[in-house]
Design a protein around this motif. Structure first.
Motif, mmCIF file in Angstrom:
data_model
loop_
_atom_site.group_PDB
_atom_site.id
_atom_site.type_symbol
_atom_site.label_atom_id
_atom_site.label_comp_id
_atom_site.label_asym_id
_atom_site.label_seq_id
_atom_site.Cartn_x
_atom_site.Cartn_y
_atom_site.Cartn_z
ATOM 1 N N GLU A 170 5.139 -7.478 39.502
ATOM 2 C CA GLU A 170 5.832 -8.440 40.340
ATOM 3 C C GLU A 170 6.894 -7.796 41.218
ATOM 4 N N PHE A 171 6.706 -6.562 41.610
ATOM 5 C CA PHE A 171 7.697 -5.938 42.488
ATOM 6 C C PHE A 171 6.991 -5.319 43.683
ATOM 7 N N ASP A 172 7.701 -5.292 44.797
ATOM 8 C CA ASP A 172 7.159 -4.711 46.022
ATOM 9 C C ASP A 172 7.520 -3.235 46.135
ATOM 10 N N LYS A 173 8.794 -2.917 45.945
ATOM 11 C CA LYS A 173 9.247 -1.536 46.058
ATOM 12 C C LYS A 173 10.619 -1.404 45.422
ATOM 13 N N ILE A 174 11.052 -0.166 45.298
ATOM 14 C CA ILE A 174 12.380 0.154 44.774
ATOM 15 C C ILE A 174 13.164 0.817 45.896
ATOM 16 N N GLU A 175 14.326 0.279 46.210
ATOM 17 C CA GLU A 175 15.105 0.801 47.323
ATOM 18 C C GLU A 175 16.580 0.479 47.105
ATOM 19 N N ASP A 176 17.440 1.462 47.376
ATOM 20 C CA ASP A 176 18.902 1.278 47.274
ATOM 21 C C ASP A 176 19.310 0.751 45.900
ATOM 22 N N ASN A 177 18.742 1.357 44.842
ATOM 23 C CA ASN A 177 19.066 0.993 43.451
ATOM 24 C C ASN A 177 18.732 -0.455 43.139
ATOM 25 N N MET A 178 17.746 -1.019 43.848
ATOM 26 C CA MET A 178 17.331 -2.397 43.615
ATOM 27 C C MET A 178 15.815 -2.474 43.537
ATOM 28 N N ALA B 4 17.461 -14.438 48.278
ATOM 29 C CA ALA B 4 17.841 -14.495 49.692
ATOM 30 C C ALA B 4 18.183 -15.917 50.114
ATOM 31 N N GLU B 5 17.617 -16.887 49.426
ATOM 32 C CA GLU B 5 17.894 -18.283 49.785
ATOM 33 C C GLU B 5 19.314 -18.697 49.431
ATOM 34 N N ASP B 6 20.041 -17.852 48.659
ATOM 35 C CA ASP B 6 21.436 -18.162 48.345
ATOM 36 C C ASP B 6 22.337 -18.042 49.569
ATOM 37 N N ILE B 7 21.863 -17.351 50.598
ATOM 38 C CA ILE B 7 22.633 -17.252 51.841
ATOM 39 C C ILE B 7 22.461 -18.565 52.590
ATOM 40 N N VAL B 8 23.490 -19.373 52.617
ATOM 41 C CA VAL B 8 23.366 -20.738 53.138
ATOM 42 C C VAL B 8 23.621 -20.825 54.632
ATOM 43 N N ILE C 199 20.002 -8.879 55.131
ATOM 44 C CA ILE C 199 19.866 -9.570 53.845
ATOM 45 C C ILE C 199 19.898 -8.561 52.697
ATOM 46 N N LYS C 200 19.249 -7.428 52.900
ATOM 47 C CA LYS C 200 19.250 -6.403 51.851
ATOM 48 C C LYS C 200 20.653 -5.863 51.621
ATOM 49 N N GLY C 201 21.407 -5.672 52.695
ATOM 50 C CA GLY C 201 22.786 -5.214 52.547
ATOM 51 C C GLY C 201 23.649 -6.229 51.820
ATOM 52 N N LEU C 202 23.483 -7.515 52.160
ATOM 53 C CA LEU C 202 24.240 -8.557 51.460
ATOM 54 C C LEU C 202 23.850 -8.631 49.991
ATOM 55 N N ALA C 203 22.553 -8.481 49.717
ATOM 56 C CA ALA C 203 22.088 -8.522 48.326
ATOM 57 C C ALA C 203 22.669 -7.367 47.523
ATOM 58 N N PHE C 204 22.677 -6.165 48.122
ATOM 59 C CA PHE C 204 23.235 -5.006 47.414
ATOM 60 C C PHE C 204 24.719 -5.209 47.131
ATOM 61 N N SER C 205 25.456 -5.683 48.120
ATOM 62 C CA SER C 205 26.892 -5.900 47.934
ATOM 63 C C SER C 205 27.162 -6.925 46.834
ATOM 64 N N ILE D 139 12.885 -4.769 44.659
ATOM 65 C CA ILE D 139 12.663 -5.809 45.670
ATOM 66 C C ILE D 139 11.371 -6.544 45.337
ATOM 67 N N GLN D 140 11.435 -7.882 45.276
ATOM 68 C CA GLN D 140 10.297 -8.715 44.937
ATOM 69 C C GLN D 140 10.074 -9.757 46.019
ATOM 70 N N LYS D 141 8.852 -10.261 46.030
ATOM 71 C CA LYS D 141 8.482 -11.400 46.874
ATOM 72 C C LYS D 141 8.846 -11.168 48.335
ATOM 73 N N GLU D 142 8.499 -9.975 48.830
ATOM 74 C CA GLU D 142 8.665 -9.625 50.236
ATOM 75 C C GLU D 142 10.108 -9.771 50.703
ATOM 76 N N GLY D 143 11.032 -9.383 49.847
ATOM 77 C CA GLY D 143 12.433 -9.389 50.236
ATOM 78 C C GLY D 143 13.173 -10.679 49.995
ATOM 79 N N PHE D 144 12.572 -11.619 49.268
ATOM 80 C CA PHE D 144 13.262 -12.869 48.978
ATOM 81 C C PHE D 144 13.958 -12.844 47.619
ATOM 82 N N LYS D 145 13.708 -11.782 46.840
ATOM 83 C CA LYS D 145 14.355 -11.655 45.541
ATOM 84 C C LYS D 145 14.677 -10.192 45.290
ATOM 85 N N TYR D 146 15.899 -9.945 44.799
ATOM 86 C CA TYR D 146 16.366 -8.597 44.530
ATOM 87 C C TYR D 146 16.882 -8.526 43.092
ATOM 88 N N LEU D 147 16.628 -7.396 42.445
ATOM 89 C CA LEU D 147 17.067 -7.198 41.066
ATOM 90 C C LEU D 147 17.856 -5.900 40.952
#
Length: 407
Positions: A72-80, A223-227, A236-242, A82-90
Motif C-alpha cells: 500500500e505504498f507508492d514510494k519512500i521520499e524525505d523520510n516519509m 492531504a485532505e487535512d489542508i482546508v 503538499i509534501k513539504g507541509l506534510a513533512f513539516s 507516500i501512499q495513495k498518489e500523494g494523498f497520504k503520508y506516513l
C-alpha cells in the motif's frame, strides 16, 4: 429323409442360430457399455482439468490482487512513506523497549503516568507496529574472526621475538625474558578466549530461533487535512513533512517521560522496515544491504540518451554563464548610476560644499588664526550663505509668480 427328420433339423438350426444371435447381441451390448464408460471417464477428466485450470487462473488473479492490496505504498521520499498518489503520508518512530518487569514499584508507576500523559497528548490516530526479526550474527562473527586473526599475528611476532632473544649470543636480560614470557602467556590466553568466542557465536548462528523485536509508532498525515489554499504536490509534501516532523518530535518528548527513547526513521531505515515486512523469509539470508550492494535497484533504472544528457549539460553551462554575465552587468550599471547621481548632486550643491569646506579649513587653522579671527571669518561665510539663500528664495518666488500669471 422323411419330413419329420427335415423338420427336426430345421428346428435345430434355428435354435443354434438363435443362440449365436443372442451371444452376438450380448457381446455388442458389452462393447457399447465399455465404450460409453470410457467416453464418460475421458469427459470427466477433461471437466476436472478444465475446472482445475479455471481454479488456478482464479487463484492467480486473486493472489496478484492481494499482493497489490498488501503493498500500500507508492514510494519512500524525505523520510516519509507516500501512499495513495500523494494523498497520504506516513512517518515512523522507532522506540527502544524497556524491561518493565525488572523495575521497582515506583518506577512502574512513573512509566504508567508517563504513558498516560503520552496518550493524552495525542491529537490524531496512530498505529503501533511490532516487527520480529531474526538476529543475524554474520557481521559480529566476521568482526570476531578479524580480531582473533590480529591477536594471532601479534602472538606469532612475540614468539618469534622470544626465540630470537634465546638464540642470540648476546647477554640475556632475565627481566626482559620474564616480561616477554608474561606477555606471551597473556596473548595466548586472549587468543584462546577469542577462538572460543568465535566457536560459540558460530553455534548460535545456526540457531534460527534467536529473535529480536522492534517497536514502531506510525504517524499518518492526510492531504485532505489542508482546508484552505491551492497547493501543488511538492508544496503538499513539504507541509506534510513539516507537520509530521513536529508531531513525531512531540511524541518522542512525551515518550521520554516513560523512559522510552525514540527516533524518526530515515528513508533507508524505512526501506529496510518495508523490505523485512514484505520479505520475511528472504530477509534472514539476504539482507537489504546485500541487495543494495548487489545493485538490484539498478536493474530497473533506464539511463537517458547520451545526446539528451549532453544537451542538458550545455543548457546548464549556458544558464550558469548567463547568470554570471547578468549579475556582472547589473553590478556595473548600479555602480555607474550611483556615481552619476553623486556627481550631479555635487554639481547642484557645489556652492554649499565650497562654503562648508572653507569652514573646515578655518577651524583647522584656529590655533594659528586665533579664536576672534576664526569666529569673524565663520560669521562672514554664514552671512554670505544667508544672503545666497534669500536671493535663491526670491528667484524661486518670482518664477512661481510668473508661472501662475501674477505680477
Amino acid at each position: 429323409m422323411n419330413n419329420s427328420q427335415i423338420t427336426n433339423l430345421l428346428q435345430s438350426l434355428l435354435i443354434i442360430m438363435g443362440v449365436v444371435l443372442a451371444v452376438l447381441i450380448i457381446v455388442l451390448i458389452i462393447v457399447l457399455i465399455k465404450r460409453m464408460r470410457k467416453d464418460n471417464g475421458a469427459k470427466q477428466k477433461k471437466d476436472v482439468a478444465t475446472k482445475k485450470k479455471d481454479k488456478n487462473s482464479e487463484t492467480m488473479q486473486y493472489n496478484q490482487q492481494s499482493v497489490f492490496d498488501f503493498m500500500e505504498f507508492d514510494k519512500i521520499e524525505d523520510n516519509m512513506i507516500i501512499q495513495k498518489e500523494g494523498f497520504k503520508y506516513l512517518m515512523v518512530i522507532e522506540c527502544q523497549g524497556i524491561n518493565y518487569d525488572l523495575m521497582s514499584g515506583l518506577e512502574k508507576v512513573s512509566v504508567e503516568q508517563g504513558f498516560i500523559q503520552f496518550l493524552n497528548t495525542l491529537r490524531q490516530s496512530i498505529q503501533i507496529y511490532t516487527q520480529t526479526r531474526t538476529v543475524n550474527l554474520g557481521g559480529s562473527l566476521n568482526n570476531y574472526k578479524e580480531k582473533v586473526e590480529d591477536i594471532k599475528r601479534k602472538l606469532e611476532q612475540m614468539n618469534a621475538r622470544y626465540d630470537e632473544i634465546l638464540n642470540s649470543r648476546e647477554h640475556i636480560n632475565p627481566t626482559e625474558i620474564q616480561r616477554l614470557q608474561y606477555e606471551i602467556i597473556k596473548q595466548r590466553n586472549l587468543y584462546d578466549y577469542g577462538v572460543d568466542i568465535v566457536k560459540t557465536t558460530e553455534k548460535m548462528s545456526l540457531n534460527k530461533n534467536i529473535l529480536r523485536k522492534y517497536y514502531y509508532i506510525i504517524v499518518p498525515y492526510y492531504a485532505e487535512d489542508i482546508v484552505s489554499g491551492k497547493y501543488d504536490k511538492e508544496e503538499i509534501k513539504g507541509l506534510a513533512f513539516s507537520e509530521l516532523y513536529t508531531n513525531c518530535q512531540s511524541m518522542i518528548q512525551s515518550l521520554g517521560a516513560c523512559s522510552i527513547h525514540g527516533k524518526i526513521l530515515n528513508s533507508r531505515e524505512l526501506a529496510e522496515l518495508l523490505y523485512v515486512a514484505y520479505n520475511r523469509d528472504e530477509s534472514e539470508s539476504y539482507e537489504l544491504e546485500k541487495a543494495i550492494r548487489a545493485g538490484y535497484n539498478e536493474l530497473y533504472t533506464t539511463s537517458p540518451d547520451v545526446l539528451d544528457k549532453k544537451m542538458k549539460e550545455l543548457d546548464d553551462v549556458i544558464n550558469e554563464r548567463a547568470k554570471v554575465l547578468a549579475n556582472s552587468v547589473i553590478r556595473e550599471a548600479v555602480i555607474e548610476t550611483k556615481r552619476e547621481r553623486d556627481i550631479k548632486e555635487k554639481e547642484k550643491n557645489i556652492d554649499t560644499l565650497v562654503d562648508e569646506t572653507a569652514k573646515d579649513m578655518i577651524y583647522e587653522s584656529e590655533d594659528r588664526l586665533g579664536a576672534e579671527l576664526t569666529e569673524k571669518s565663520i560669521n562672514k561665510i554664514n552671512k554670505k550663505q544667508t544672503e545666497e539663500e534669500e536671493k535663491a528664495n526670491e528667484e524661486k518666488t518670482k518664477k512661481s509668480r510668473r508661472a501662475t500669471g501674477r505680477k
